[in-house]
Design an enzyme around this catalytic site. Structure first.
Site, PDB file in Angstrom:
ATOM      1  N   LYS A 262       0.717  -1.194   0.065  1.00  0.00           N
ATOM      2  CA  LYS A 262       0.028   0.026  -0.101  1.00  0.00           C
ATOM      3  C   LYS A 262       0.806   1.177  -0.108  1.00  0.00           C
ATOM      4  O   LYS A 262       1.779   1.277   0.768  1.00  0.00           O
ATOM      5  CB  LYS A 262      -0.853  -0.052   1.305  1.00  0.00           C
ATOM      6  CG  LYS A 262      -1.611   1.277   1.479  1.00  0.00           C
ATOM      7  CD  LYS A 262      -2.628   1.177   2.618  1.00  0.00           C
ATOM      8  CE  LYS A 262      -3.292   2.763   2.990  1.00  0.00           C
ATOM      9  NZ  LYS A 262      -4.163   2.681   4.056  1.00  0.00           N
ATOM     10  N   LYS A 274     -10.047  12.890   8.056  1.00  0.00           N
ATOM     11  CA  LYS A 274      -9.537  12.471   9.284  1.00  0.00           C
ATOM     12  C   LYS A 274      -9.465  13.636  10.291  1.00  0.00           C
ATOM     13  O   LYS A 274      -8.998  14.934   9.829  1.00  0.00           O
ATOM     14  CB  LYS A 274      -8.000  12.010   9.123  1.00  0.00           C
ATOM     15  CG  LYS A 274      -7.775  10.733   8.526  1.00  0.00           C
ATOM     16  CD  LYS A 274      -6.316   9.937   8.675  1.00  0.00           C
ATOM     17  CE  LYS A 274      -6.372   8.614   7.898  1.00  0.00           C
ATOM     18  NZ  LYS A 274      -6.989   7.777   8.677  1.00  0.00           N
ATOM     19  N   ASP A 285       1.519   6.419   5.463  1.00  0.00           N
ATOM     20  CA  ASP A 285       0.682   5.255   4.878  1.00  0.00           C
ATOM     21  C   ASP A 285       1.149   4.744   3.418  1.00  0.00           C
ATOM     22  O   ASP A 285       0.396   3.920   2.970  1.00  0.00           O
ATOM     23  CB  ASP A 285      -0.558   6.228   4.722  1.00  0.00           C
ATOM     24  CG  ASP A 285      -1.958   5.093   4.685  1.00  0.00           C
ATOM     25  OD1 ASP A 285      -1.721   4.300   5.653  1.00  0.00           O
ATOM     26  OD2 ASP A 285      -3.002   5.575   4.374  1.00  0.00           O
ATOM     27  N   ASP A 344     -12.014   6.912   3.621  1.00  0.00           N
ATOM     28  CA  ASP A 344     -10.775   6.714   4.551  1.00  0.00           C
ATOM     29  C   ASP A 344     -10.499   5.381   4.477  1.00  0.00           C
ATOM     30  O   ASP A 344      -9.308   4.989   4.719  1.00  0.00           O
ATOM     31  CB  ASP A 344     -10.969   7.294   6.059  1.00  0.00           C
ATOM     32  CG  ASP A 344      -9.688   7.571   6.573  1.00  0.00           C
ATOM     33  OD1 ASP A 344      -8.944   7.378   6.024  1.00  0.00           O
ATOM     34  OD2 ASP A 344      -9.670   7.720   7.614  1.00  0.00           O
ATOM     35  N   GLU A 346      -9.391   3.724   2.232  1.00  0.00           N
ATOM     36  CA  GLU A 346      -9.028   3.688   0.792  1.00  0.00           C
ATOM     37  C   GLU A 346      -7.858   2.482   0.367  1.00  0.00           C
ATOM     38  O   GLU A 346      -7.617   2.130  -0.668  1.00  0.00           O
ATOM     39  CB  GLU A 346      -8.166   5.061   0.385  1.00  0.00           C
ATOM     40  CG  GLU A 346      -6.951   5.496   0.781  1.00  0.00           C
ATOM     41  CD  GLU A 346      -6.576   5.503   2.089  1.00  0.00           C
ATOM     42  OE1 GLU A 346      -7.550   5.426   3.160  1.00  0.00           O
ATOM     43  OE2 GLU A 346      -5.387   4.773   2.898  1.00  0.00           O
ATOM     44  N   ARG A 348      -7.743  -0.616   0.994  1.00  0.00           N
ATOM     45  CA  ARG A 348      -8.169  -1.687   0.412  1.00  0.00           C
ATOM     46  C   ARG A 348      -8.695  -1.588  -0.980  1.00  0.00           C
ATOM     47  O   ARG A 348      -8.578  -2.567  -1.679  1.00  0.00           O
ATOM     48  CB  ARG A 348      -9.080  -2.307   1.423  1.00  0.00           C
ATOM     49  CG  ARG A 348     -10.389  -1.226   1.563  1.00  0.00           C
ATOM     50  CD  ARG A 348     -11.480  -1.583   2.652  1.00  0.00           C
ATOM     51  NE  ARG A 348     -10.487  -1.303   4.120  1.00  0.00           N
ATOM     52  CZ  ARG A 348     -11.033  -1.444   5.270  1.00  0.00           C
ATOM     53  NH1 ARG A 348     -12.355  -1.960   5.490  1.00  0.00           N
ATOM     54  NH2 ARG A 348     -10.486  -1.260   6.007  1.00  0.00           N
TER      55      ARG A 348
HETATM   56  N1  BES Z   1      -4.390   4.541   6.749  1.00  0.00           N
HETATM   57  C1  BES Z   1      -5.276   4.491   7.790  1.00  0.00           C
HETATM   58  C2  BES Z   1      -4.956   3.480   8.813  1.00  0.00           C
HETATM   59  C3  BES Z   1      -4.014   3.876   9.825  1.00  0.00           C
HETATM   60  C4  BES Z   1      -4.570   4.477  10.842  1.00  0.00           C
HETATM   61  C5  BES Z   1      -2.658   3.541   9.738  1.00  0.00           C
HETATM   62  C6  BES Z   1      -3.627   4.735  12.013  1.00  0.00           C
HETATM   63  C7  BES Z   1      -1.728   4.149  10.689  1.00  0.00           C
HETATM   64  C8  BES Z   1      -2.313   4.673  11.594  1.00  0.00           C
HETATM   65  C9  BES Z   1      -6.505   3.870   6.860  1.00  0.00           C
HETATM   66  O1  BES Z   1      -6.604   4.081   5.502  1.00  0.00           O
HETATM   67  C10 BES Z   1      -7.835   4.263   7.564  1.00  0.00           C
HETATM   68  O2  BES Z   1      -8.093   5.298   7.724  1.00  0.00           O
HETATM   69  N2  BES Z   1      -8.470   3.327   8.081  1.00  0.00           N
HETATM   70  C11 BES Z   1      -9.617   3.403   8.616  1.00  0.00           C
HETATM   71  C12 BES Z   1     -10.500   2.268   8.201  1.00  0.00           C
HETATM   72  C13 BES Z   1     -11.933   2.798   8.584  1.00  0.00           C
HETATM   73  C14 BES Z   1     -12.552   3.918   7.727  1.00  0.00           C
HETATM   74  C15 BES Z   1     -12.849   1.781   7.837  1.00  0.00           C
HETATM   75  C16 BES Z   1      -9.278   3.101  10.224  1.00  0.00           C
HETATM   76  O3  BES Z   1      -8.537   2.347  10.591  1.00  0.00           O
HETATM   77  O4  BES Z   1      -9.999   3.953  11.023  1.00  0.00           O
HETATM   78 ZN    ZN Z   2      -7.565   5.954   5.156  1.00  0.00          ZN
HETATM   79 ZN    ZN Z   3      -4.620   4.854   4.631  1.00  0.00          ZN
END
Ligand code: BES
Ligand code: ZN
Ligand code: ZN
Length: 497
Positions: A262, A274, A285, A344, A346, A348
């Protein structure tokens, strides 16, 4: 920090670094190469010239002669992880001393838990190499950074140990390369910049590089990559790096390993923005992609006799008049339709396209993807290890062995048919995030499973908890860790052995 670390069999007139066990407290038997007399055994009561020194793991003490004591803890308890820590602490001490050189006298293979000498050398040098790094490429006119010391030479008379050290330093170099790009900020490192960097790397170390750009991705029907990246001025792309060496190990004749990372150069969350300062740090990321990039760097520089293809899904998740939205329905490269419930989630989406592209167009014998996919994995496992989801026991065994030798820890979570069903949507085939946050990290893995051919062994590593550290640790300064580079190299090597 030293400009570089070099190795030699012995360095004339260099101070000695003596490894001392807390329960033995004996100076190693090697005569020091320079002037001065060696110290004698003093039981467990400490060493005569080193008041207070207990020999605890990573403890250092500089004797009046200039020789350095390096604590290794209890002899039978010393493991590879401990040697990495000892290497890192030694490095910091040598840095403070601005040492030009040192001869190591570390005897490892005497305890009950005898460690292979070359693995021990590798672990110590990994610790040294990882600790000998900092983010200084943006040091400006007001920097407080100490000047960089000239290259340092480390002598080790033990050939196996030294060969291991050579390997450890090389692994640290590939990891530090990954860390450097990971730390590069989003105002510089965007998808276009990433593609140029991948091409530069490919030219310099000898990899093949192909980039599927935005327009090609659109015409190929990669709805995930194009939707996530469309809102950014720097358009998304899929980078493909290939290491196909002239010599393939006999055992790896039928192996074609696919590595997918990713590579979200910045994750604002998009319209599902966010909030509450959770955006800060989202330059990391792209860490899954950086693990793949570092592993490809290592595969080429170490000439690993295994065929490997690396894919980096580059996109910047932004808010603009052209961004994708919650409620969009998109069609992915393999024809699966996805209702976007949260922009968010994204990672996947970009990974889905890359995984199905790998299955359809690259046809690897196994796929490993790495992604900072969910905050939920950090809740579940903390910063102690990555989460792994795997549909194939032999691949899982290989990854567990690689985790053991590299010290990059992984822990398995379940991924069942029920989890896949949980991702069903009323308006499209699947949704990218369930309204319920239950089984959050598993949802990410379950989504990805829709894009992997069942017959291909596949592992998904959620590295959100381990890609970077918030404060200085033994091996890592605050910032990126390069997690995955050493794990992937050991996985590749495992196929060759
Ligand atoms: N890049 C984030 C995940 C992440 C969170 C990485 C904290 C490092 C530290 C990912 O794209 C994301 O935002 N995931 C969301 C998913 C949700 C919206 C289903 C999450 O983890 O809250
Ligand atoms: Zn995200
Ligand atoms: Zn992300």
């Amino acid at each position: 920090m030293f400009k570089s670390i070099k190795l030699a069999s012995t360095v004339k007139s260099a101070p000695l670094v003596a490894g001392i066990y807390s329960d033995v407290m004996t100076m190693p038997s090697q005569p020091r190469s320079g002037a001065g007399k060696s110290k004698s055994r003093n039981g467990n009561g400490g060493l005569p010239d080193a008041p207070g020194f207990k020999g605890e793991l990573g403890e250092t003490f500089v004797l009046s002669s200039g020789d350095v004591l390096l604590g290794l803890g209890k002899r039978d308890e010393l493991k590879l992880d401990g040697l990495r820590i000892a290497g890192a602490r030694l490095m910091k001490r040598l840095d403070r001393l601005a040492a030009k050189n040192a001869n190591l006298a570390i005897s490892i293979s005497q305890g009950q838990s005898a460690i292979d000498s070359s693995l021990a050398g590798r672990a110590l040098a990994e610790g040294m190499g990882l600790a000998n790094w900092r983010v200084d490429f943006f040091a400006g006119s007001a920097t407080n950074n100490k000047a960089i010391n000239p290259p340092m030479t480390i002598g080790s008379a033990d050939g196996d140990f030294r060969a291991g050290m050579q390997r450890g330093l090389a692994l640290a170099e590939s990891t530090n390369y990954a860390r450097q790009i990971a730390a590069t900020p989003p105002n510089i490192c965007n998808p276009t910049w990433m593609a140029a960097e991948a091409r530069r790397l490919a030219r310099s170390v000898g990899l093949r590089c192909k980039v599927i750009d935005y327009t090609q991705a659109q015409s190929m029907g990669m709805g995930g990559i194009t939707s996530v990246g469309q809102g950014s001025a720097s358009k998304p792309c899929l980078i493909i790096l290939e290491h196909r060496p002239p010599r393939i190990a006999p055992k790896a004749k039928d192996v074609k390993l696919g590595l997918v990372g990713k590579t979200i150069t910045y994750d604002t969350g998009g319209y599902s923005l966010k909030i509450n300062n959770t955006m800060k740090g989202m330059k990391y990321d792209k860490s899954g992609g950086m693990a793949v990039l570092g592993a490809m760097h290592a595969a080429a520089t170490l000439k690993l006799p295994v065929h490997v293809v690396g894919l980096l899904t580059c996109a910047e998740n932004m808010v603009s008049n052209n961004s994708y939205r919650p409620d969009d329905i998109i069609t992915m490269y393999n024809g699966v339709s996805v209702e976007v419930t949260n922009t968010d989630a994204e990672g996947r989406l970009v990974l889905g396209d890359a995984l199905s592209y790998a299955c359809k167009d690259i046809k690897p014998s196994a796929i490993v993807d790495l992604a900072t996919l969910t905050g939920g994995i950090v809740t579940a496992l903390g910063h102690f290890c990555a989460g792994i989801f795997c549909n194939d026991d032999p691949l899982l065994r290989r990854l567990n062995a690689a985790a053991e030798s590299s010290g990059e820890k992984i822990w398995r979570l379940p991924l069942w048919k029920d989890h896949k069903e949980f991702m069903r949507s009323q308006h499209a085939d699947i949704l990218n995030s369930n309204a319920s946050r239950n089984a959050h990290p598993i949802q990410g893995a379950a989504f990805l499973a829709y894009f992997v051919d069942d017959k291909i062994p596949w592992a998904h590593l959620d590295i959100a908890g381990v890609a970077n550290v918030d404060s200085d640790k033994d091996l890592f300064v605050q910032g990126p860790t390069g997690f995955g580079v050493r794990l992937l190299v050991d996985l590749m090597e495992g196929y060759a052995q």
